[in-house]
Design an enzyme around this catalytic site. Structure first.
Site, PDB file in Angstrom:
ATOM      1  N   ARG A  88       0.839  -1.204   0.000  1.00 27.57           N
ATOM      2  CA  ARG A  88       0.000   0.000   0.000  1.00 27.57           C
ATOM      3  C   ARG A  88       0.873   1.253   0.000  1.00 27.57           C
ATOM      4  O   ARG A  88       0.489   2.294  -0.513  1.00 27.57           O
ATOM      5  CB  ARG A  88      -0.900  -0.005   1.230  1.00 27.57           C
ATOM      6  CG  ARG A  88      -1.919  -1.125   1.222  1.00 27.57           C
ATOM      7  CD  ARG A  88      -2.796  -1.046   2.444  1.00 27.57           C
ATOM      8  NE  ARG A  88      -3.799  -2.095   2.446  1.00 27.57           N
ATOM      9  CZ  ARG A  88      -3.649  -3.274   3.030  1.00 27.57           C
ATOM     10  NH1 ARG A  88      -2.539  -3.555   3.684  1.00 27.57           N
ATOM     11  NH2 ARG A  88      -4.602  -4.169   2.997  1.00 27.57           N
ATOM     12  N   ASP A 148     -10.062  -4.929   8.302  1.00 29.35           N
ATOM     13  CA  ASP A 148      -9.139  -5.925   8.885  1.00 29.35           C
ATOM     14  C   ASP A 148      -9.736  -6.525  10.162  1.00 29.35           C
ATOM     15  O   ASP A 148      -9.558  -7.718  10.442  1.00 29.35           O
ATOM     16  CB  ASP A 148      -7.794  -5.270   9.228  1.00 29.35           C
ATOM     17  CG  ASP A 148      -7.314  -4.357   8.121  1.00 29.35           C
ATOM     18  OD1 ASP A 148      -6.259  -4.592   7.549  1.00 29.35           O
ATOM     19  OD2 ASP A 148      -8.048  -3.374   7.815  1.00 29.35           O
ATOM     20  N   ARG A 151     -12.080  -9.050   9.088  1.00 32.44           N
ATOM     21  CA  ARG A 151     -11.340 -10.254   8.653  1.00 32.44           C
ATOM     22  C   ARG A 151     -10.887 -11.055   9.872  1.00 32.44           C
ATOM     23  O   ARG A 151     -10.991 -12.291   9.897  1.00 32.44           O
ATOM     24  CB  ARG A 151     -10.110  -9.837   7.836  1.00 32.44           C
ATOM     25  CG  ARG A 151     -10.474  -9.372   6.442  1.00 32.44           C
ATOM     26  CD  ARG A 151      -9.240  -8.949   5.657  1.00 32.44           C
ATOM     27  NE  ARG A 151      -9.600  -8.662   4.278  1.00 32.44           N
ATOM     28  CZ  ARG A 151      -9.036  -7.719   3.541  1.00 32.44           C
ATOM     29  NH1 ARG A 151      -8.079  -6.952   4.045  1.00 32.44           N
ATOM     30  NH2 ARG A 151      -9.418  -7.531   2.299  1.00 32.44           N
TER      31      ARG A 151
END
Ligand code: NAD
Length: 314
Positions: A88, A148, A151
């Protein structure tokens, strides 16, 4: 009177799927899609608006910056996503000039809006947006590690065969390689993971925490290596943030927020559990981290600050 006008800058995979999720949840009265590729924005707006018979009333148009006027919320997904193999952080210098061009225009048309940044590297670009907008920090934040964290919950849910919504857990810090899984704060029915492993679960191998932490960190790379982009889960994360905001829920979400002394860290954006309502970030929660998690958070802040030093923000 227009209520809940949302502009989405960037009608790519993330922007258009977020528009779909927001529309399906009935959260907006108006959605404006803006993209340098106007034809793409037009196509997405047409396709979305043809679902009118199945959702709450919403106007969806492809527009210009001027059409974003008086938005309540502006979601920035414009930019260049990572190619396979790129981190990123690699793409920052491609995205800063885009933000330099769009943020002042958005601020001019919607001086009272809230700015939600999703483009990567999200923590850095949220800081950039904060600087270029001149808005107070509570009205500028990033999607951070909301994705995240989901996740993390999804992997824990599979491990323990428990509904992900019944697991309290947070990923904090950078949305990226230095993010931190806060195992010390993770709770299932009030039990810590270690308590849960010793009393309920019989499948906690010696390495399972490291394996799950690595799976969370590598999730985006795994998807991008296979299909080139991620869109569904991030769009649901965006929808959840929008819902908390527009409904003034005071929900706790790990958005990317400006640190002002938390854990001794200043002047950097990264994710912490924050309370979100109609005014944006109501407060950053001073969560009781374990010592190793505090160290990792400081290391994550140092990484982001180094990048900010290298970036040309003039
Ligand atoms: P994409 O390439 O499909 O879409 C980006 C869009 O931005 C393109 O349609 C492009 O034309 C447009 N654009 C570029 N410059 C613009 C400008 N000046 N004004 C308006 N539009 C402009 O990429 P994507 O897959 O939708 O990803 C978008 C961003 O979201 C990327 O930075 C990606 O890394 C990021 N992302 C973030 C998360 C997260 O959790 N924060 C998750 C997934 C993706």
């Amino acid at each position: 009177m227009k209520t809940n006008k949302i502009s989405i800058i960037g009608a790519g995979f993330v922007g258009s799927t977020s528009a779909f999720a927001i529309m399906d949840a009935g959260l907006a009265s108006d959605i404006v899609l803006v993209d340098v590729n106007h034809q793409k924005a037009e196509a997405e707006a047409m396709d979305l608006s043809h679902g009118a018979a199945f959702v709450k009333t919403v106007s969806i148009i492809a527009g210009t910056m001027a059409d974003t006027k008086d938005s309540d919320l502006i979601i920035i997904t414009a930019g260049i996503g990572p190619k396979p193999g790129e981190t990123r952080l690699d793409i920052l210098n491609k995205n800063i000039p885009i933000f330099k061009e769009i943020v002042p225009q958005l601020v001019r048309y919607s001086p009272n809006s809230i700015l939600l940044v999703v483009s990567n590297p999200v923590d850095i670009l949220t800081y950039v947006t904060y600087k270029y907008s001149g808005f107070p920090a509570n009205r500028v934040f990033g999607s951070g590690t909301v994705l995240d964290t989901s996740r993390f919950k999804s992997f824990l849910s599979k491990q323990f065969e428990i509904d992900a919504r019944n697991i309290h857990a947070y990923i904090i810090g950078e949305h990226g390689d230095s993010e931190i899984a806060t195992w010390s704060l993770t709770k299932i029915a009030g039990m810590s993971v270690d308590e849960y492993c010793s009393t309920v679960a019989d499948n906690c191998g010696v390495n399972f925490k490291k394996e799950i932490t690595d799976d969370v960190k590598n999730a985006a790379y795994e998807i991008i290596n296979r299909k080139g982009y991620t869109n569904y889960a991030v769009a649901l994360a965006v929808r959840r943030i929008v819902e908390a905001l527009l409904r003034d829920e005071q929900s706790i979400l790990t958005v990317s927020s400006l640190f002002s002394g938390e854990e001794g860290i200043n002047d950097v954006y990264m994710a912490m559990p924050c309370v979100i309502g109609r005014q944006g970030i109501t407060r950053i929660l001073p969560v009781p981290l374990a010592d190793d998690e505090k160290k990792q958070l400081c290391a994550s802040a140092d990484i982001l600050k180094d990048i900010l030093k290298q970036a040309d923000l003039t």
